[in-house]
Design an enzyme around this catalytic site. Structure first.
Site, PDB file in Angstrom:
ATOM      1  CG  ASP A   1      -4.236 -11.249  -0.053  1.00 24.58           C
ATOM      2  OD1 ASP A   1      -3.727 -11.324   1.079  1.00 24.58           O
ATOM      3  OD2 ASP A   1      -4.247 -12.206  -0.874  1.00 24.58           O
TER       4      ASP A   1
ATOM      5  CD  GLU B   1      -8.889 -11.041   6.690  1.00 27.10           C
ATOM      6  OE1 GLU B   1      -8.441 -11.315   7.822  1.00 27.10           O
ATOM      7  OE2 GLU B   1      -8.479 -10.110   6.020  1.00 27.10           O
TER       8      GLU B   1
ATOM      9  CD  GLU C   1      -5.493  -6.381  12.965  1.00 23.75           C
ATOM     10  OE1 GLU C   1      -6.718  -6.164  12.931  1.00 23.75           O
ATOM     11  OE2 GLU C   1      -4.834  -6.606  11.941  1.00 23.75           O
TER      12      GLU C   1
ATOM     13  CG  HIS D   1      -2.644  -8.639   3.078  1.00 20.31           C
ATOM     14  ND1 HIS D   1      -3.659  -9.590   3.030  1.00 20.31           N
ATOM     15  CD2 HIS D   1      -2.797  -8.012   4.263  1.00 20.31           C
ATOM     16  CE1 HIS D   1      -4.376  -9.513   4.136  1.00 20.31           C
ATOM     17  NE2 HIS D   1      -3.884  -8.578   4.907  1.00 20.31           N
TER      18      HIS D   1
END
Ligand SMILES: N=C(N)NCC[C@H]1O[C@@H](n2cnc3c(N)ncnc32)[C@H](O)[C@@H]1O
Length: 425
Positions: free
Chosen positions: A110, A203, A212, A361
């Site tokens: 990406d 990230e 998440e 992505h």
């Protein structure tokens, strides 16, 4: 901006009516999802502590007892019956998903994502000299190596909980960076450093920005390991929302059943709604022409000041004026993160995953309605987009979408609609 989070969130804790009392026979052990500083008859406790629920006067406050015997009112949205073991099990499953190369290949491939971080690092490289940097969730180590190559940091701690970390150690060695970059195969929550850090780079962004909930680990690292006045990259994170058409996606999942090889399968549409529309389409590529209004930034998180408990339940209002008549099939989200310069002279770097920017992505996320509706130019769509963390599956979210449509002459065109989505449990 009250506590690092802005959007129109409502106070998490409302006042408690003390004389309401429905004693429960059932005492239950619960765990604190996050710290809570109680006032008056409210109980103070820290994240992870074990409480015994003695009674449940109402849905917002329970009367509980700490392990030291102290009693008081505890806010229900800070509690979970999820045991520590089950939390551990969920973590292991999560980190196992990152011990394979496929996901790391996707992230490295990406370019918009990875080059945004590289640009932030290179633009500030001269100010990274002698700095101590912590890379939370370093994966293959790419961001740590960029810091070491372009800046002259004193030390980079590359922390990675999944087993990929063992290979990352070889990568750092092969790139002759072992004297600057130290890979720590550990959850960042458990890492002990001899020094606090000047910069945390990570990230951490997931679907709908927060899926998440890795951001929680970054905030824990901030609170435990970052020097006062230290830098977080990204510095801020925003969530965008737009009402949109999605005829192709809706048609392929719903109208599909009306005629299959000359047969009418529309009896299956109801179960198709359950199966296909309860979760957002996580890899939708939104055509800007399908937007029915200007997008709205409904959430802005300041990573320096947001508190972990602020992210348990985020209730956000929105209002859109329809710019062109069309069919409202649903709403799309995407996010932006900003990398503020290490000093005023350096421009902020932006990574925006929206339809007007280079595809990443993450793509965009499409929340499809069960029944699309027609809207006209100048109609006003108002509502709430409520992001609630799943109290049992701690990395998952639920999105409660509520809206109504008023005509330009302020008549109610579509009464309140409400739909619950799972991301992903
Ligand atoms: N949505 C993302 N950007 N996910 C990237 C997550 C990367 O960080 C790693 N990671 C996530 N949480 C943690 C944590 N608490 N400690 C260390 N590594 C972590 C994970 O194993 C993966 O390599």
């Amino acid at each position: 901006m009250e506590n690092g989070i802005s959007g129109s969130t409502h106070p998490v804790i409302d006042t408690h009516n003390d004389d309401v009392d429905t004693r429960d026979a059932l005492e239950e052990i619960v765990y604190a999802l996050s710290d809570f500083k109680g006032l008056g008859t409210q109980l103070t406790f820290s994240q992870g502590s074990c409480l015994k629920v003695l009674s449940r006067p109402n849905e917002h406050w329970w009367w509980a007892e700490r392990e030291d015997g102290c009693q008081g009112y505890a806010p229900v949205n800070h509690l979970t019956t999820l045991t520590r073991n089950r939390q551990y099990g969920q973590d292991m499953e999560y980190f196992d998903s990152y011990s394979h190369l496929k996901i790391h290949h996707e992230m490295l491939d990406d370019k918009a994502r990875t080059l945004a971080y590289q640009t932030a690092i290179r633009q500030n490289a001269h100010l990274l000299t002698d700095k101590v940097i912590l890379d939370v969730g370093c994966g293959t180590g790419i961001l740590s190596m960029m810091c070491a190559r372009y800046g002259r940091p004193k030390q980079v701690y590359a922390v990675e909980a999944s087993d990929i970390a063992e290979y990352t150690k070889d990568v750092i060695h092969s790139n002759k960076m072992s004297d600057t970059v130290t890979v720590l195969h550990s959850k960042v929550e458990e890492v002990q450093l001899e020094e606090s850090v000047d910069v945390i780079i990570s990230e951490w962004m997931g679907t709908i920005l927060l899926f998440e909930m890795m951001v929680e680990s970054v905030l824990l690292a901030r609170d435990r390991l970052l020097k006062d006045g230290g830098t977080l990259w990204p510095s801020t994170a925003s969530l965008f929302l737009v009402p949109c058409s999605a005829q192709k996606q809706y048609g392929s999942k719903m109208e599909f059943w009306k005629d299959q090889y000359g047969f009418d399968l529309s009896d299956l549409i109801e179960i198709a709604k359950e199966e296909f529309l309860q979760k957002p389409v996580h890899n939708h590529i939104l055509d800007p022409a399908d937007c029915l209004s200007e997008a709205s930034r409904i959430l802005n998180i300041d990573m320096r000041s947001v508190r972990r408990e602020d992210l348990e339940q985020i209730d956000l209002d929105f209002e859109f004026t329809v710019q062109k008549s069309g069919t409202l099939h649903g709403f799309c989200t995407w996010f932006q993160v900003d990398f503020e310069g290490l000093d005023q002279s350096i421009h902020t770097v932006y990574l925006n995953t929206g339809p007007e920017h280079e595809l990443t992505h993450w793509k965009q996320n499409l929340f499809l309605l069960d029944s699309p509706l027609s809207v006209d130019k100048d109609d006003v769509i108002t509502g709430q987009f409520n992001l609630h963390r799943n109290p049992e599956w701690r990395r998952h979210l639920r999105v409660l979408l509520r809206f109504r449509v008023m005509s330009s002459s302020n008549n109610l065109k579509v009464p309140d609609r409400e739909k619950l989505f799972y991301v992903w449990r």
